[in-house]
Write a protein that holds these residues in place. Structure first.
Motif, PDB file in Angstrom:
ATOM      1  N   THR A   5       0.969  -1.235  -0.131  1.00 19.04           N
ATOM      2  CA  THR A   5       0.136  -0.100  -0.091  1.00 19.04           C
ATOM      3  C   THR A   5       0.810   1.292   0.374  1.00 19.04           C
ATOM      4  N   ALA A   6       0.079   2.764  -0.206  1.00 19.75           N
ATOM      5  CA  ALA A   6       1.050   3.417  -0.478  1.00 19.75           C
ATOM      6  C   ALA A   6       1.797   4.032   1.040  1.00 19.75           C
ATOM      7  N   ASP A   7       0.919   3.516   2.311  1.00 24.76           N
ATOM      8  CA  ASP A   7       1.872   3.486   3.319  1.00 24.76           C
ATOM      9  C   ASP A   7       2.639   2.748   3.944  1.00 24.76           C
ATOM     10  N   GLN A   8       2.547   1.813   3.315  1.00 22.79           N
ATOM     11  CA  GLN A   8       3.945   1.185   3.093  1.00 22.79           C
ATOM     12  C   GLN A   8       5.367   1.353   2.139  1.00 22.79           C
ATOM     13  N   LEU A   9       5.152   2.178   1.402  1.00 23.49           N
ATOM     14  CA  LEU A   9       6.337   2.799   0.112  1.00 23.49           C
ATOM     15  C   LEU A   9       6.969   3.508   0.518  1.00 23.49           C
ATOM     16  N   LEU A  27      12.123  12.543   8.312  1.00 22.17           N
ATOM     17  CA  LEU A  27      10.323  11.234   8.318  1.00 22.17           C
ATOM     18  C   LEU A  27      10.815   9.887   9.310  1.00 22.17           C
ATOM     19  N   VAL A  28      12.231   9.778   9.390  1.00 22.27           N
ATOM     20  CA  VAL A  28      12.446   8.636  10.508  1.00 22.27           C
ATOM     21  C   VAL A  28      12.176   9.263  11.544  1.00 22.27           C
ATOM     22  N   GLU A  29      11.939  10.224  12.101  1.00 20.43           N
ATOM     23  CA  GLU A  29      11.578  10.946  13.206  1.00 20.43           C
ATOM     24  C   GLU A  29       9.831  10.824  13.233  1.00 20.43           C
ATOM     25  N   ARG A  30       8.826  10.379  12.286  1.00 18.81           N
ATOM     26  CA  ARG A  30       7.867  10.864  12.083  1.00 18.81           C
ATOM     27  C   ARG A  30       7.653   9.493  11.596  1.00 18.81           C
ATOM     28  N   GLY A  31       8.285   8.234  11.680  1.00  8.58           N
ATOM     29  CA  GLY A  31       7.960   6.959  11.420  1.00  8.58           C
ATOM     30  C   GLY A  31       7.481   7.229  10.024  1.00  8.58           C
ATOM     31  N   LEU A  32       7.741   8.003   8.995  1.00  8.10           N
ATOM     32  CA  LEU A  32       7.993   7.222   7.252  1.00  8.10           C
ATOM     33  C   LEU A  32      10.041   6.868   7.463  1.00  8.10           C
ATOM     34  N   GLU A  33       9.447   5.669   5.778  1.00  7.93           N
ATOM     35  CA  GLU A  33      11.138   5.133   5.525  1.00  7.93           C
ATOM     36  C   GLU A  33      11.179   5.951   4.124  1.00  7.93           C
ATOM     37  N   PRO A  34      12.342   6.538   4.395  1.00  2.60           N
ATOM     38  CA  PRO A  34      13.031   7.360   3.711  1.00  2.60           C
ATOM     39  C   PRO A  34      14.333   6.534   2.806  1.00  2.60           C
ATOM     40  N   LEU A  35      14.015   6.573   1.534  1.00  2.48           N
ATOM     41  CA  LEU A  35      15.643   5.611   1.098  1.00  2.48           C
ATOM     42  C   LEU A  35      15.926   6.872  -0.263  1.00  2.48           C
ATOM     43  N   VAL A  36      17.392   6.966   0.378  1.00  2.00           N
ATOM     44  CA  VAL A  36      18.108   8.481   0.013  1.00  2.00           C
ATOM     45  C   VAL A  36      19.140   7.604  -1.315  1.00  2.00           C
ATOM     46  N   LEU A  37      19.082   8.616  -2.360  1.00  2.99           N
ATOM     47  CA  LEU A  37      19.515   8.550  -3.603  1.00  2.99           C
ATOM     48  C   LEU A  37      20.093   9.542  -4.006  1.00  2.99           C
ATOM     49  N   GLU A  38      21.684   8.556  -4.135  1.00  7.68           N
ATOM     50  CA  GLU A  38      22.432  10.094  -4.131  1.00  7.68           C
ATOM     51  C   GLU A  38      23.828   9.347  -5.442  1.00  7.68           C
ATOM     52  N   ALA A  39      24.244   9.907  -6.099  1.00  6.85           N
ATOM     53  CA  ALA A  39      24.613  10.214  -7.789  1.00  6.85           C
ATOM     54  C   ALA A  39      26.242   9.708  -6.928  1.00  6.85           C
ATOM     55  N   GLY A  40      26.674  10.934  -6.038  1.00  5.85           N
ATOM     56  CA  GLY A  40      28.130  10.104  -5.465  1.00  5.85           C
ATOM     57  C   GLY A  40      28.664   9.597  -5.055  1.00  5.85           C
ATOM     58  N   PRO A  41      29.667   9.414  -4.558  1.00  4.64           N
ATOM     59  CA  PRO A  41      29.930   7.647  -3.799  1.00  4.64           C
ATOM     60  C   PRO A  41      30.173   8.470  -2.605  1.00  4.64           C
ATOM     61  N   SER A  42      29.787   9.179  -1.611  1.00  2.24           N
ATOM     62  CA  SER A  42      29.519  10.160  -0.236  1.00  2.24           C
ATOM     63  C   SER A  42      28.577  10.707  -0.191  1.00  2.24           C
ATOM     64  N   PRO A 132       1.383   5.621  -7.746  1.00  2.00           N
ATOM     65  CA  PRO A 132       2.409   5.258  -6.942  1.00  2.00           C
ATOM     66  C   PRO A 132       3.379   6.507  -7.716  1.00  2.00           C
ATOM     67  N   LEU A 133       4.190   6.418  -7.690  1.00  3.34           N
ATOM     68  CA  LEU A 133       5.383   7.280  -8.107  1.00  3.34           C
ATOM     69  C   LEU A 133       6.627   6.162  -8.566  1.00  3.34           C
ATOM     70  N   THR A 134       7.081   6.336  -9.794  1.00  3.66           N
ATOM     71  CA  THR A 134       8.383   5.434 -10.082  1.00  3.66           C
ATOM     72  C   THR A 134       9.667   6.878 -10.342  1.00  3.66           C
ATOM     73  N   VAL A 135      10.916   5.538  -9.727  1.00  6.36           N
ATOM     74  CA  VAL A 135      11.668   6.978  -9.883  1.00  6.36           C
ATOM     75  C   VAL A 135      12.632   5.562 -10.832  1.00  6.36           C
ATOM     76  N   HIS A 136      13.211   5.994 -11.228  1.00  3.76           N
ATOM     77  CA  HIS A 136      13.975   5.511 -12.592  1.00  3.76           C
ATOM     78  C   HIS A 136      15.765   5.796 -11.903  1.00  3.76           C
ATOM     79  N   ALA A 149       7.440   4.338  -5.082  1.00  3.96           N
ATOM     80  CA  ALA A 149       7.658   5.925  -4.069  1.00  3.96           C
ATOM     81  C   ALA A 149       6.160   6.586  -3.788  1.00  3.96           C
ATOM     82  N   ARG A 150       6.447   6.518  -2.476  1.00  2.00           N
ATOM     83  CA  ARG A 150       4.677   6.939  -2.051  1.00  2.00           C
ATOM     84  C   ARG A 150       4.639   8.883  -2.336  1.00  2.00           C
ATOM     85  N   ALA A 151       6.098   9.170  -2.284  1.00  3.89           N
ATOM     86  CA  ALA A 151       6.766  10.519  -2.105  1.00  3.89           C
ATOM     87  C   ALA A 151       8.132  10.440  -2.553  1.00  3.89           C
TER      88      ALA A 151
END
Length: 455
Positions: A5-9, A27-42, A132-136, A149-151
């Protein structure tokens, strides 16, 4: 198996810089799951590009409260709040530790190539908001993935696209061909190879913001040690009382001092100022040196190098399949643009804002941080922290917190509100970090460097 479901994304955050990681912490503080995508190596890859530049803001103003709470159990202690970090300090002592705490929720070498609504290109209306949104993603090792993703919170910044030398916003004729002698970043003159490039040379500095000040001051210091070193400061406008910023009246003291150093460089003869010069072409003499030609026909004496610090721009290419509402001039969210117009506002006169001003026709897409400001040069890191606090509250369903203002900005003596610029082109040359920052100076934070993109 049932689809999540959206809430699980997860909420996808693009960019592991100061604002992207702050978004993840909230997001973590709010109990939501983040997925951070960084193009660089760090973490803080863009910040590390100007690691030699000192921020205009002290530590107390460039760390996010939610991030500090996340770091606290690890034994992390914020450095002296009154001290001013360099970009390198910021990345190593705050951004990387924060990313490390987030662990697998941060993925490196992950370049976002597209964001869309699942099964719907930007034309299709039917059932759009239910999808939902899709991120390539293109990874550094060559493989591709698509994440649902939900957002999406885009904190990718503007560092990757510096503005060109041409006064019309496009590269001047011959600018690309002269790339071997043109830099779009504030040089690190502590690096022997970089120092050798400018020592004893005649160098143009194009731009009128903090990044240009930084470059001029650095070249002036080099001129004291290396005979023949000289800067030529090229401005599209005339010199006025605001040219060097707020000086001692600037409530970001480090930035005010930088403007005074640039002024001293000119007055001491280490740099000459050429005003009202709108570059149209870059030519070469028989020795390969650069000759800049203005729209009015003026031609400068030959130059060995050029440092172009005329601002930064947002990369909107991977957002082509979502419906954004952007201001025609600033490329900032439509509701936000009037609040950050550099012809009217400075860093400290921008009203605190959040999810309301940052929403788009496409639901659950947000541009934050420097990217939310488009081409406006007045961004502060504190502003970005407030943006993501509000957005994450909204995503968690807490509208009261999302609409509450929890930020008071300092006045900036440099940009004094209406009448900030004495001609229409001044905003263009204020750099991506112009009023507040670094190369496009990222002065992120209440004032960052002269090499980054924010104040």
């Amino acid at each position: 198996m049932n689809a999540p479901t959206a809430d699980q994304l997860p909420v996808v955050v693009i960019g592991a810089g100061p604002i992207g990681l702050a978004a993840a912490a909230h997001l973590v503080e709010r109990g939501l799951e983040p997925l951070v995508l960084e193009a660089g190596p760090s973490a803080g890859t863009a910040v590390r590009d100007w690691s030699h530049v000192r921020l205009f803001s002290p530590w107390s103003e460039v760390t996010d409260p939610a991030a500090e709470k996340l770091l606290a159990p690890t034994g992390w202690v914020r450095p002296d709040g009154a001290a001013y970090p360099t970009g390198g300090d910021w990345a190593e002592r705050y951004l990387q530790p924060l990313a490390d705490v987030l662990g697998d929720q941060v993925r490196y070498g992950a370049t976002v190539t597209g964001v869309a609504r699942a099964g719907r290109d930007r034309i299709v209306d039917a059932g759009r908001e239910e999808q939902p949104l899709t991120v390539h993603i293109q990874f550094a090792d060559g493989h591709e993935e698509r994440v649902t993703a939900r957002a999406v919170i885009d904190a990718s910044g503007t560092w990757s696209i510096p503005s060109p030398m041409g006064a019309d916003g496009l590269p001047a004729l011959g600018e690309k061909a002269a790339a071997d002698r043109i830099s779009y970043r504030v040089p690190d003159l502590t690096d022997p190879a970089v120092r050798a490039r400018y020592a004893g040379k005649r160098t143009a500095v194009v731009g009128s913001g903090a990044s240009a000040f930084t470059a001029l001051a650095s070249l002036a210091d080099l001129a004291k040690e290396e005979e023949g070193t000289h800067g030529v400061w090229i401005l599209r406008r005339s010199i006025s009382t605001n040219t060097y910023g707020g000086g001692e009246a600037d409530q970001l003291p480090a930035r005010g001092a930088l403007g005074l150093r640039a002024k001293a460089a000119v007055e001491a003869g280490h740099a000459g100022a050429v005003t009202g010069f709108r570059t149209e072409a870059v030519e070469r003499d028989t020795d390969g040196r650069l000759i800049l030609v203005a729209e009015d026909g003026r031609r400068l004496d030959p130059l060995d190098e050029a440092i172009v610090l005329t601002g930064l721009r947002p990369d909107l290419s991977f957002l082509s399949e979502v419906r954004l509402g952007l201001d025609d001039r600033l490329q900032a969210p439509t509701e936000l643009a009037p609040l950050i117009d550099p012809n009217v506002h400075s860093c400290g006169t921008v009203y605190p804002h959040g999810v309301g001003e940052l929403s788009h026709p496409e639901q659950d897409i947000y541009l934050v941080g420097m990217k939310s400001y488009g081409r406006a040069p007045t961004f502060l890191a504190m502003t970005g922290f407030e943006q993501v606090r509000s957005i994450t509250a909204a995503l968690a369903g807490d509208r009261e917190a999302a609409e509450r203002v929890e930020l008071t900005l300092p006045e900036t003596g440099v940009c004094g509100g209406a009448g900030l610029f004495d001609d229409p082109d001044a905003a263009q040359s204020a750099e991506g970090g112009g009023c507040c920052a670094a190369p496009a100076t990222l002065q992120i934070g209440v004032g960052a460097p002269a090499a980054s993109g924010g104040c």
